[in-house]
Design a protein around this motif. Structure first.
Motif, PDB file in Angstrom:
ATOM      1  N   ASN A  83      45.872   8.656  33.869  1.00  0.00           N
ATOM      2  CA  ASN A  83      45.354   9.835  34.577  1.00  0.00           C
ATOM      3  C   ASN A  83      43.906   9.596  34.994  1.00  0.00           C
ATOM      4  O   ASN A  83      43.509   9.933  36.107  1.00  0.00           O
ATOM      5  CB  ASN A  83      45.403  11.071  33.676  1.00  0.00           C
ATOM      6  CG  ASN A  83      46.759  11.760  33.728  1.00  0.00           C
ATOM      7  OD1 ASN A  83      47.624  11.361  34.506  1.00  0.00           O
ATOM      8  ND2 ASN A  83      46.945  12.770  32.916  1.00  0.00           N
ATOM      9  N   ALA A  84      43.099   9.029  34.074  1.00  0.00           N
ATOM     10  CA  ALA A  84      41.688   8.769  34.386  1.00  0.00           C
ATOM     11  C   ALA A  84      41.598   7.858  35.618  1.00  0.00           C
ATOM     12  O   ALA A  84      40.756   8.059  36.495  1.00  0.00           O
ATOM     13  CB  ALA A  84      40.996   8.134  33.185  1.00  0.00           C
ATOM     14  N   ILE A  85      42.510   6.886  35.697  1.00  0.00           N
ATOM     15  CA  ILE A  85      42.520   5.963  36.848  1.00  0.00           C
ATOM     16  C   ILE A  85      42.979   6.701  38.112  1.00  0.00           C
ATOM     17  O   ILE A  85      42.362   6.618  39.164  1.00  0.00           O
ATOM     18  CB  ILE A  85      43.444   4.758  36.541  1.00  0.00           C
ATOM     19  CG1 ILE A  85      42.811   3.899  35.437  1.00  0.00           C
ATOM     20  CG2 ILE A  85      43.718   3.932  37.798  1.00  0.00           C
ATOM     21  CD1 ILE A  85      43.743   2.871  34.821  1.00  0.00           C
ATOM     22  N   GLY A  87      37.298  15.583  38.509  1.00  0.00           N
ATOM     23  CA  GLY A  87      37.092  16.750  37.633  1.00  0.00           C
ATOM     24  C   GLY A  87      38.166  17.809  37.835  1.00  0.00           C
ATOM     25  O   GLY A  87      39.008  17.704  38.730  1.00  0.00           O
ATOM     26  N   ILE A  88      38.105  18.846  36.982  1.00  0.00           N
ATOM     27  CA  ILE A  88      39.160  19.873  36.976  1.00  0.00           C
ATOM     28  C   ILE A  88      38.544  21.252  37.169  1.00  0.00           C
ATOM     29  O   ILE A  88      37.588  21.600  36.457  1.00  0.00           O
ATOM     30  CB  ILE A  88      39.925  19.813  35.634  1.00  0.00           C
ATOM     31  CG1 ILE A  88      40.606  18.450  35.493  1.00  0.00           C
ATOM     32  CG2 ILE A  88      40.959  20.933  35.524  1.00  0.00           C
ATOM     33  CD1 ILE A  88      40.784  18.000  34.084  1.00  0.00           C
ATOM     34  N   PRO A  89      39.047  22.058  38.114  1.00  0.00           N
ATOM     35  CA  PRO A  89      38.502  23.409  38.298  1.00  0.00           C
ATOM     36  C   PRO A  89      38.534  24.184  36.982  1.00  0.00           C
ATOM     37  O   PRO A  89      39.547  24.145  36.265  1.00  0.00           O
ATOM     38  CB  PRO A  89      39.441  24.045  39.329  1.00  0.00           C
ATOM     39  CG  PRO A  89      40.125  22.888  40.009  1.00  0.00           C
ATOM     40  CD  PRO A  89      40.173  21.772  39.009  1.00  0.00           C
ATOM     41  N   ARG A  91      50.360  21.273  37.492  1.00  0.00           N
ATOM     42  CA  ARG A  91      49.467  20.348  38.208  1.00  0.00           C
ATOM     43  C   ARG A  91      48.325  21.191  38.766  1.00  0.00           C
ATOM     44  O   ARG A  91      48.567  22.207  39.408  1.00  0.00           O
ATOM     45  CB  ARG A  91      50.193  19.638  39.357  1.00  0.00           C
ATOM     46  CG  ARG A  91      51.410  18.846  38.905  1.00  0.00           C
ATOM     47  CD  ARG A  91      51.786  17.801  39.939  1.00  0.00           C
ATOM     48  NE  ARG A  91      50.941  16.617  39.815  1.00  0.00           N
ATOM     49  CZ  ARG A  91      50.633  15.811  40.825  1.00  0.00           C
ATOM     50  NH1 ARG A  91      51.056  16.085  42.025  1.00  0.00           N
ATOM     51  NH2 ARG A  91      49.873  14.753  40.635  1.00  0.00           N
ATOM     52  N   ALA A  92      47.104  20.778  38.493  1.00  0.00           N
ATOM     53  CA  ALA A  92      45.960  21.591  38.931  1.00  0.00           C
ATOM     54  C   ALA A  92      45.768  21.464  40.447  1.00  0.00           C
ATOM     55  O   ALA A  92      46.341  20.578  41.077  1.00  0.00           O
ATOM     56  CB  ALA A  92      44.707  21.161  38.182  1.00  0.00           C
ATOM     57  N   ARG A  93      44.919  22.374  40.990  1.00  0.00           N
ATOM     58  CA  ARG A  93      44.645  22.361  42.441  1.00  0.00           C
ATOM     59  C   ARG A  93      44.107  21.011  42.908  1.00  0.00           C
ATOM     60  O   ARG A  93      44.255  20.639  44.054  1.00  0.00           O
ATOM     61  CB  ARG A  93      43.542  23.391  42.736  1.00  0.00           C
ATOM     62  CG  ARG A  93      44.011  24.775  43.076  1.00  0.00           C
ATOM     63  CD  ARG A  93      42.905  25.559  43.767  1.00  0.00           C
ATOM     64  NE  ARG A  93      41.655  25.615  43.023  1.00  0.00           N
ATOM     65  CZ  ARG A  93      41.424  26.427  42.008  1.00  0.00           C
ATOM     66  NH1 ARG A  93      42.364  27.261  41.604  1.00  0.00           N
ATOM     67  NH2 ARG A  93      40.261  26.434  41.394  1.00  0.00           N
ATOM     68  N   GLY A  97      51.525  11.339  43.267  1.00  0.00           N
ATOM     69  CA  GLY A  97      52.475  12.377  42.884  1.00  0.00           C
ATOM     70  C   GLY A  97      52.481  12.540  41.377  1.00  0.00           C
ATOM     71  O   GLY A  97      51.705  11.897  40.664  1.00  0.00           O
ATOM     72  N   GLY A  98      53.335  13.391  40.889  1.00  0.00           N
ATOM     73  CA  GLY A  98      53.440  13.580  39.443  1.00  0.00           C
ATOM     74  C   GLY A  98      54.264  14.807  39.155  1.00  0.00           C
ATOM     75  O   GLY A  98      54.448  15.658  40.037  1.00  0.00           O
ATOM     76  N   LEU A  99      54.769  14.890  37.944  1.00  0.00           N
ATOM     77  CA  LEU A  99      55.607  16.040  37.570  1.00  0.00           C
ATOM     78  C   LEU A  99      54.841  17.073  36.763  1.00  0.00           C
ATOM     79  O   LEU A  99      55.364  18.130  36.444  1.00  0.00           O
ATOM     80  CB  LEU A  99      56.811  15.556  36.753  1.00  0.00           C
ATOM     81  CG  LEU A  99      57.929  14.850  37.513  1.00  0.00           C
ATOM     82  CD1 LEU A  99      58.912  14.223  36.552  1.00  0.00           C
ATOM     83  CD2 LEU A  99      58.635  15.818  38.444  1.00  0.00           C
ATOM     84  N   LEU A 132      53.942  16.625  33.644  1.00  0.00           N
ATOM     85  CA  LEU A 132      54.545  16.631  32.302  1.00  0.00           C
ATOM     86  C   LEU A 132      53.761  15.782  31.302  1.00  0.00           C
ATOM     87  O   LEU A 132      53.888  15.974  30.091  1.00  0.00           O
ATOM     88  CB  LEU A 132      55.981  16.089  32.372  1.00  0.00           C
ATOM     89  CG  LEU A 132      56.984  16.979  33.096  1.00  0.00           C
ATOM     90  CD1 LEU A 132      58.336  16.290  33.178  1.00  0.00           C
ATOM     91  CD2 LEU A 132      57.117  18.318  32.386  1.00  0.00           C
ATOM     92  N   GLY A 133      52.946  14.845  31.822  1.00  0.00           N
ATOM     93  CA  GLY A 133      52.272  13.890  30.934  1.00  0.00           C
ATOM     94  C   GLY A 133      51.438  14.562  29.855  1.00  0.00           C
ATOM     95  O   GLY A 133      51.576  14.244  28.668  1.00  0.00           O
ATOM     96  N   LEU A 134      50.593  15.506  30.250  1.00  0.00           N
ATOM     97  CA  LEU A 134      49.705  16.144  29.263  1.00  0.00           C
ATOM     98  C   LEU A 134      50.481  17.052  28.314  1.00  0.00           C
ATOM     99  O   LEU A 134      50.119  17.203  27.146  1.00  0.00           O
ATOM    100  CB  LEU A 134      48.602  16.928  29.967  1.00  0.00           C
ATOM    101  CG  LEU A 134      47.566  16.082  30.723  1.00  0.00           C
ATOM    102  CD1 LEU A 134      46.549  16.968  31.432  1.00  0.00           C
ATOM    103  CD2 LEU A 134      46.858  15.118  29.773  1.00  0.00           C
ATOM    104  N   TYR A 135      51.561  17.657  28.824  1.00  0.00           N
ATOM    105  CA  TYR A 135      52.410  18.488  27.974  1.00  0.00           C
ATOM    106  C   TYR A 135      53.004  17.631  26.843  1.00  0.00           C
ATOM    107  O   TYR A 135      52.992  18.015  25.668  1.00  0.00           O
ATOM    108  CB  TYR A 135      53.519  19.103  28.842  1.00  0.00           C
ATOM    109  CG  TYR A 135      54.641  19.763  28.095  1.00  0.00           C
ATOM    110  CD1 TYR A 135      54.448  20.997  27.486  1.00  0.00           C
ATOM    111  CD2 TYR A 135      55.891  19.157  27.993  1.00  0.00           C
ATOM    112  CE1 TYR A 135      55.484  21.608  26.798  1.00  0.00           C
ATOM    113  CE2 TYR A 135      56.930  19.766  27.316  1.00  0.00           C
ATOM    114  CZ  TYR A 135      56.725  20.986  26.719  1.00  0.00           C
ATOM    115  OH  TYR A 135      57.745  21.582  26.032  1.00  0.00           O
ATOM    116  N   ILE A 136      53.470  16.424  27.214  1.00  0.00           N
ATOM    117  CA  ILE A 136      54.063  15.521  26.220  1.00  0.00           C
ATOM    118  C   ILE A 136      52.976  15.024  25.262  1.00  0.00           C
ATOM    119  O   ILE A 136      53.178  14.977  24.045  1.00  0.00           O
ATOM    120  CB  ILE A 136      54.784  14.347  26.928  1.00  0.00           C
ATOM    121  CG1 ILE A 136      55.945  14.884  27.767  1.00  0.00           C
ATOM    122  CG2 ILE A 136      55.282  13.316  25.918  1.00  0.00           C
ATOM    123  CD1 ILE A 136      56.546  13.878  28.734  1.00  0.00           C
TER     124      ILE A 136
END
Ligand code: ADP
Length: 268
Positions: free
Chosen positions: A160-162, A192-194, A207-209, A217-219, A221-225
């Protein structure tokens, strides 16, 4: 007077029943909307890697038919799309396991620094456009848990950082000890994240704004897991972030042989 009291109660009961019916209806509509959104997001995400995969395979078939040598780059790119597909499918499978309470974790001693070094060594060759920095304490930190799942958390946060940093950015992974806890932090200087969205980051399919800016792309789900895995190890996970400056994702894990809790552990 008695008659009036009764009729007042009837109206109140009727209103409550009506409100309850409306609440249930709203919940059912919301569940259908979430399911429909999920189907369209999941099918779009699963379909996206198929187009380049098909193109690379067509080039390879054409080369094979005409007896020309196989360009290795097409094989590598096709394999990268297969890896992306299998990553998405694994995230979906993990999510349904979590939902059913069936995500099984091993319980074995895991030397944390050895694991972080291995994860970085695997990631460096596939992320040549970012600098990955690393810092660890001298003493060995050992965690009781599931090596593969802990590696999954690290890979997810680093990827994610990448994903959410510009090319050429620096990403820093640090491992520290705070008394009986290991603290792992992944810092980027990315988009960064709002602030109003931070509270939802660890929710399923969120998925944030900022996500479309990355072009990846992405689902969602990564942070949830990650959160589920960390919490099943007795730890916590959180994010500190500012739009335009970058983000630090941190998680704690109970260390096996802990000194008395001498330092104040940072928290969300
Ligand atoms: P995905 O990356 O597949 O969308 P995640 O669950 O890993 O799903 O992340 C959820 C959202 O959190 C992302 O869509 C993005 O909006 C935000 N996010 C995660 N990591 C970062 C980061 N390092 N920098 C900025 N935003 C991030």
């Amino acid at each position: 007077i008695i008659g009036r009291v009764w009729s007042y109660r009837d109206v109140t009961t009727e209103r409550r029943a009506q409100a309850e019916r409306e609440r249930l209806l709203h919940e059912a509509e919301e569940a259908i909307r979430v399911r429909d959104d999920f189907l369209s997001i999941a099918s779009h995400e699963l379909k996206t890697p198929l187009t380049p995969l098909k193109l690379h395979l067509q080039v390879l078939r054409q080369r094979a038919v005409s007896g020309q040598p196989f360009p290795l780059q097409h094989v590598e790119k096709a394999l990268a799309q297969v890896a992306r597909l299998s990553g998405l499918i694994n995230d979906l499978l993990d999510t349904s396991r979590i939902q059913a309470g069936r995500l099984e974790l091993r319980h074995e001693p895991v030397p944390l620094q050895q694991l972080t070094r291995e994860v970085l060594a695997d990631l460096r060759p596939v992320s040549p456009h970012h600098t990955l920095e690393y810092e660890e304490p001298d003493e060995t930190l050992t965690i009781q848990g599931d090596r593969g799942r802990l590696a999954q958390v690290l890979v997810n946060l680093l990827e994610n950082a990448i994903k959410y940093s510009p090319m050429g950015g620096t990403i820093r992974l640090t491992v520290e000890r705070y008394g009986g806890q290991a603290l792992v932090s992944v810092t980027d200087r990315g988009i960064g994240i709002p602030s109003d969205q931070k509270a939802h980051l660890f929710e399923r399919f969120f998925r944030a704004r900022n996500a479309p800016i990355s072009g990846f792309g992405g689902l969602g789900l990564g942070l949830y897991i990650c959160r589920d895995i960390v919490e099943h190890h007795g730890g916590r996970i959180w994010v500190e972030s500012e739009v335009g400056s970058g983000s630090t994702f941190r998680f704690t894990l109970p260390a096996l042989e802990g000194a008395a809790d001498a330092h104040a552990l940072p928290g969300p």
